[in-house]
Write a protein that holds these residues in place. Structure first.
Motif, PDB file in Angstrom:
ATOM      1  N   PHE A 305       1.138   6.069  -1.429  1.00 14.18           N
ATOM      2  CA  PHE A 305       1.825   4.804  -0.543  1.00 14.18           C
ATOM      3  C   PHE A 305       0.747   4.288   0.482  1.00 14.18           C
ATOM      4  O   PHE A 305      -0.302   5.001   0.626  1.00 14.18           O
ATOM      5  CB  PHE A 305       2.870   5.438   0.361  1.00 14.18           C
ATOM      6  N   LEU A 306       0.818   3.339   0.960  1.00 15.15           N
ATOM      7  CA  LEU A 306       0.205   2.417   1.914  1.00 15.15           C
ATOM      8  C   LEU A 306       0.859   1.456   2.908  1.00 15.15           C
ATOM      9  O   LEU A 306       1.584   0.654   2.253  1.00 15.15           O
ATOM     10  CB  LEU A 306      -1.084   1.902   1.137  1.00 15.15           C
ATOM     11  N   PHE A 307       0.607   1.563   4.047  1.00 14.61           N
ATOM     12  CA  PHE A 307       1.015   0.649   5.098  1.00 14.61           C
ATOM     13  C   PHE A 307       0.106  -0.545   5.210  1.00 14.61           C
ATOM     14  O   PHE A 307      -1.266  -0.414   5.261  1.00 14.61           O
ATOM     15  CB  PHE A 307       1.168   1.100   6.601  1.00 14.61           C
ATOM     16  N   PHE A 308       0.542  -1.801   5.058  1.00 16.91           N
ATOM     17  CA  PHE A 308      -0.219  -3.020   5.364  1.00 16.91           C
ATOM     18  C   PHE A 308       0.616  -4.317   5.918  1.00 16.91           C
ATOM     19  O   PHE A 308       1.990  -3.983   6.103  1.00 16.91           O
ATOM     20  CB  PHE A 308      -0.787  -3.301   3.905  1.00 16.91           C
ATOM     21  N   SER A 309      -0.032  -5.111   6.232  1.00 20.02           N
ATOM     22  CA  SER A 309       0.570  -6.421   6.792  1.00 20.02           C
ATOM     23  C   SER A 309      -0.288  -7.493   6.187  1.00 20.02           C
ATOM     24  O   SER A 309      -1.527  -7.666   6.348  1.00 20.02           O
ATOM     25  CB  SER A 309       0.295  -6.456   8.289  1.00 20.02           C
ATOM     26  N   SER A 310       0.352  -8.475   5.473  1.00 18.38           N
ATOM     27  CA  SER A 310      -0.466  -9.846   4.689  1.00 18.38           C
ATOM     28  C   SER A 310      -0.634 -10.713   5.901  1.00 18.38           C
ATOM     29  O   SER A 310      -1.569 -11.242   5.834  1.00 18.38           O
ATOM     30  CB  SER A 310       0.507 -10.132   3.710  1.00 18.38           C
ATOM     31  N   TYR A 311       0.227 -10.752   6.924  1.00 20.85           N
ATOM     32  CA  TYR A 311       0.320 -11.545   7.967  1.00 20.85           C
ATOM     33  C   TYR A 311      -0.832 -11.403   8.652  1.00 20.85           C
ATOM     34  O   TYR A 311      -1.625 -12.215   9.260  1.00 20.85           O
ATOM     35  CB  TYR A 311       1.730 -11.786   8.788  1.00 20.85           C
ATOM     36  N   ALA A 312      -1.261 -10.048   9.330  1.00 17.20           N
ATOM     37  CA  ALA A 312      -2.121  -9.615  10.116  1.00 17.20           C
ATOM     38  C   ALA A 312      -3.399  -9.250   9.129  1.00 17.20           C
ATOM     39  O   ALA A 312      -4.376  -8.690   9.869  1.00 17.20           O
ATOM     40  CB  ALA A 312      -1.814  -8.550  10.898  1.00 17.20           C
ATOM     41  N   ASN A 313      -3.314  -9.520   8.069  1.00 17.94           N
ATOM     42  CA  ASN A 313      -4.472  -8.762   7.137  1.00 17.94           C
ATOM     43  C   ASN A 313      -4.832  -7.432   7.348  1.00 17.94           C
ATOM     44  O   ASN A 313      -6.099  -7.100   7.405  1.00 17.94           O
ATOM     45  CB  ASN A 313      -5.808  -9.787   7.338  1.00 17.94           C
ATOM     46  N   GLN A 314      -4.138  -6.756   7.509  1.00 18.43           N
ATOM     47  CA  GLN A 314      -4.296  -5.126   7.800  1.00 18.43           C
ATOM     48  C   GLN A 314      -4.052  -4.504   6.222  1.00 18.43           C
ATOM     49  O   GLN A 314      -2.952  -4.556   5.642  1.00 18.43           O
ATOM     50  CB  GLN A 314      -3.374  -4.599   9.025  1.00 18.43           C
ATOM     51  N   GLY A 315      -5.049  -3.448   6.242  1.00 22.93           N
ATOM     52  CA  GLY A 315      -4.914  -2.632   4.788  1.00 22.93           C
ATOM     53  C   GLY A 315      -4.825  -3.306   3.392  1.00 22.93           C
ATOM     54  O   GLY A 315      -4.583  -2.609   2.616  1.00 22.93           O
ATOM     55  N   ILE A 316      -5.405  -4.682   3.457  1.00 22.53           N
ATOM     56  CA  ILE A 316      -5.085  -5.272   2.074  1.00 22.53           C
ATOM     57  C   ILE A 316      -6.329  -4.773   1.295  1.00 22.53           C
ATOM     58  O   ILE A 316      -5.902  -4.528   0.117  1.00 22.53           O
ATOM     59  CB  ILE A 316      -5.599  -7.003   2.632  1.00 22.53           C
ATOM     60  N   ASP A 317      -7.480  -4.619   2.081  1.00 21.12           N
ATOM     61  CA  ASP A 317      -8.697  -4.209   0.845  1.00 21.12           C
ATOM     62  C   ASP A 317      -8.303  -2.654   0.394  1.00 21.12           C
ATOM     63  O   ASP A 317      -8.540  -2.331  -0.719  1.00 21.12           O
ATOM     64  CB  ASP A 317      -9.947  -3.951   1.838  1.00 21.12           C
ATOM     65  N   GLU A 318      -7.720  -1.840   1.317  1.00 22.59           N
ATOM     66  CA  GLU A 318      -7.172  -0.540   0.970  1.00 22.59           C
ATOM     67  C   GLU A 318      -6.187  -0.583  -0.133  1.00 22.59           C
ATOM     68  O   GLU A 318      -6.073   0.408  -1.049  1.00 22.59           O
ATOM     69  CB  GLU A 318      -6.609   0.244   2.111  1.00 22.59           C
ATOM     70  N   LEU A 319      -5.212  -1.545  -0.161  1.00 23.11           N
ATOM     71  CA  LEU A 319      -4.286  -1.616  -0.927  1.00 23.11           C
ATOM     72  C   LEU A 319      -4.675  -2.188  -2.436  1.00 23.11           C
ATOM     73  O   LEU A 319      -4.180  -1.637  -3.445  1.00 23.11           O
ATOM     74  CB  LEU A 319      -3.155  -2.649  -0.694  1.00 23.11           C
ATOM     75  N   LYS A 320      -5.889  -3.016  -2.342  1.00 20.68           N
ATOM     76  CA  LYS A 320      -6.336  -3.251  -3.716  1.00 20.68           C
ATOM     77  C   LYS A 320      -7.219  -2.126  -4.372  1.00 20.68           C
ATOM     78  O   LYS A 320      -7.019  -1.736  -5.451  1.00 20.68           O
ATOM     79  CB  LYS A 320      -7.628  -4.429  -3.466  1.00 20.68           C
ATOM     80  N   ASP A 321      -7.691  -1.321  -3.418  1.00 23.42           N
ATOM     81  CA  ASP A 321      -8.336   0.013  -3.752  1.00 23.42           C
ATOM     82  C   ASP A 321      -7.428   1.050  -4.632  1.00 23.42           C
ATOM     83  O   ASP A 321      -7.383   1.441  -5.615  1.00 23.42           O
ATOM     84  CB  ASP A 321      -9.148   0.656  -2.654  1.00 23.42           C
ATOM     85  N   LEU A 322      -6.145   1.170  -4.096  1.00 21.64           N
ATOM     86  CA  LEU A 322      -5.142   1.893  -4.474  1.00 21.64           C
ATOM     87  C   LEU A 322      -4.789   1.383  -5.817  1.00 21.64           C
ATOM     88  O   LEU A 322      -4.444   2.204  -6.971  1.00 21.64           O
ATOM     89  CB  LEU A 322      -4.066   2.019  -3.505  1.00 21.64           C
ATOM     90  N   ILE A 323      -4.572   0.000  -5.873  1.00 17.28           N
ATOM     91  CA  ILE A 323      -3.805  -0.664  -6.988  1.00 17.28           C
ATOM     92  C   ILE A 323      -4.931  -0.355  -8.376  1.00 17.28           C
ATOM     93  O   ILE A 323      -4.695  -0.177  -9.410  1.00 17.28           O
ATOM     94  CB  ILE A 323      -3.557  -2.059  -6.920  1.00 17.28           C
ATOM     95  N   TRP A 324      -6.147  -0.783  -7.898  1.00 14.78           N
ATOM     96  CA  TRP A 324      -7.319  -0.638  -8.836  1.00 14.78           C
ATOM     97  C   TRP A 324      -7.415   0.724  -9.500  1.00 14.78           C
ATOM     98  O   TRP A 324      -7.416   1.025 -10.729  1.00 14.78           O
ATOM     99  CB  TRP A 324      -8.511  -0.894  -8.321  1.00 14.78           C
ATOM    100  N   GLU A 325      -7.107   1.904  -8.506  1.00 14.26           N
ATOM    101  CA  GLU A 325      -7.392   3.219  -9.040  1.00 14.26           C
ATOM    102  C   GLU A 325      -6.174   3.509 -10.255  1.00 14.26           C
ATOM    103  O   GLU A 325      -6.354   4.327 -10.949  1.00 14.26           O
ATOM    104  CB  GLU A 325      -7.178   4.055  -7.788  1.00 14.26           C
ATOM    105  N   ASN A 326      -4.912   3.102  -9.609  1.00 15.30           N
ATOM    106  CA  ASN A 326      -4.026   3.154 -10.725  1.00 15.30           C
ATOM    107  C   ASN A 326      -3.630   2.743 -11.785  1.00 15.30           C
ATOM    108  O   ASN A 326      -3.273   3.020 -12.684  1.00 15.30           O
ATOM    109  CB  ASN A 326      -2.481   3.494  -9.695  1.00 15.30           C
ATOM    110  N   ILE A 327      -4.315   1.246 -11.663  1.00 16.33           N
ATOM    111  CA  ILE A 327      -4.223   0.782 -12.817  1.00 16.33           C
ATOM    112  C   ILE A 327      -5.330   1.554 -13.871  1.00 16.33           C
ATOM    113  O   ILE A 327      -4.834   1.491 -15.222  1.00 16.33           O
ATOM    114  CB  ILE A 327      -4.937  -0.794 -12.696  1.00 16.33           C
ATOM    115  N   HIS A 328      -6.300   1.883 -13.689  1.00 17.23           N
ATOM    116  CA  HIS A 328      -7.138   2.735 -14.603  1.00 17.23           C
ATOM    117  C   HIS A 328      -6.613   3.970 -14.803  1.00 17.23           C
ATOM    118  O   HIS A 328      -6.925   4.491 -16.064  1.00 17.23           O
ATOM    119  CB  HIS A 328      -8.555   2.544 -13.795  1.00 17.23           C
ATOM    120  N   ALA A 329      -5.954   4.676 -14.099  1.00 18.58           N
ATOM    121  CA  ALA A 329      -5.383   5.669 -14.336  1.00 18.58           C
ATOM    122  C   ALA A 329      -4.243   5.704 -15.494  1.00 18.58           C
ATOM    123  O   ALA A 329      -4.100   6.401 -16.264  1.00 18.58           O
ATOM    124  CB  ALA A 329      -5.031   6.520 -12.988  1.00 18.58           C
TER     125      ALA A 329
END
Length: 331
Positions: A305-329
């Motif tokens: 899991f990951l906390f993020f805010s699209s409005y404040a642009n918080q955690g967006i890059d980390e969310l992309k990393d998490l998505i990419w890691e799981n797509i390849h897994a």
């Protein structure tokens, strides 16, 4: 918007009949013993499904209820074969599944651009009388008729193909996230069911990599029983590599919302639970650290899991990393 996105059509298809073989004999003056020379009939046209990456919907088939391929042409004398009937090619978006409307049997699924699936085969052309000559019957008066084509009602069902599908209740922030991480421009507003059609966006990642994200219209409790937008868009979740569940940090019970979403997917199709899942807690800028800690305690330990805010642009890059890691897994 809704009327332009068509993901389900039922069409009547008929392949072409084969052309009849020719019953013909040579009649030239200089050939005193002219024998049979009837040519074969041409094959009837097939009805073919073809993938086209430029199509995103089945809208072009909404009012085209009857599709017929051309009949084969009859054979002629001089052993001239009749022309084949033209195939009828139905171009559809990638992710389209074809099934027999009567039996429910899946005929095939188009997943690649240019991929072809024969839905109905054209009838074979009949053999001309030339083929039936022998030592005891040197002047056969028989030629085969062409075979009849096939006819069936076919259901075409589009299931959006994406690397990651966004699953969440209305107003969980799915459309906002897609608009922030990609060039997609879904409608965004502060009321339920803003998203009435699936939206796709290509998300740019590090080192010129990318992945496709699909915003699936909001699910509500009871969706698998037809409530809200019901089952209409749940089918699109089936073709996503991984699922990103989104819940809002400022909701009453984010962990309970996740379990409710999971329950709806299980009731619709238990196999969806076999997909890799990650949890995104959106709108984290609206809660304090104490509330975040409280939410963390209720999240299943084995769930990334990951906390993020699209409005404040918080955690967006980390969310992309998490998505990419799981797509390849998952692949």
């Amino acid at each position: 918007m809704t009327s332009n996105f068509i993901d389900y059509v039922k069409i009547n298809c008929r392949s072409g009949n084969g052309g009849a073989g020719s019953k013909h004999f040579r009649r030239e003056k200089h050939v005193p013993n002219g024998g049979p020379d009837g040519g074969d009939g041409g094959r009837g046209g097939h009805v073919i499904l073809k993938g086209n990456s430029q199509h995103w919907t089945l809208l072009h088939l909404k009012y085209r209820k009857h599709i017929k391929a051309q009949h084969g042409v009859a054979g002629e004398g001089g052993r001239r074969a009749g022309a084949q009937g033209h195939d009828e090619i139905i171009e559809v978006p990638l992710g389209t599944v074809a099934r027999d409307a009567e039996t429910g049997e899946i005929i095939g699924e188009v997943t690649q651009d240019g991929e072809k699936i024969v839905l109905l085969s054209g009838g074979r052309g009949g053999l001309g009388n030339y083929h039936f000559r022998n030592s005891t019957n040197q002047a056969p008066e028989y030629a085969q008729p062409g075979e009849e084509g096939e006819e069936a009602w076919i259901i075409l069902e589009l299931k959006v193909l994406a690397d990651v599908g966004l699953v969440g209740f209305p107003n969980a922030g799915k459309s906002t996230l897609l608009s922030v991480v990609s060039a997609a421009k879904p409608e965004i507003a502060d009321y339920p069911f803003t998203t009435l059609t699936p939206n796709l966006g290509v998300v740019a990642y590090r080192d010129y990599k990318s992945f496709v994200m699909a915003d699936i219209p909001g699910i509500i409790e009871g969706a698998s029983e037809g409530k809200g937008l019901g089952l209409r868009f749940l089918r699109h979740i089936e073709r996503n590599s991984i699922l990103l569940f989104l819940v809002s940090a400022d909701s009453e019970n984010p962990a309970k919302e996740y379990k409710t979403l999971l329950k709806e997917l299980k009731q619709y199709n238990p196999e969806l639970l076999d997909k890799k899942r990650i949890l995104g807690i959106s709108k984290c800028d609206l809660v304090d650290e104490k509330q975040i800690a409280k939410i963390k305690k209720k999240i299943p330990q084995d769930l990334p899991f990951l906390f993020f805010s699209s409005y404040a642009n918080q955690g967006i890059d980390e969310l992309k990393d998490l998505i990419w890691e799981n797509i390849h897994a998952a692949n």
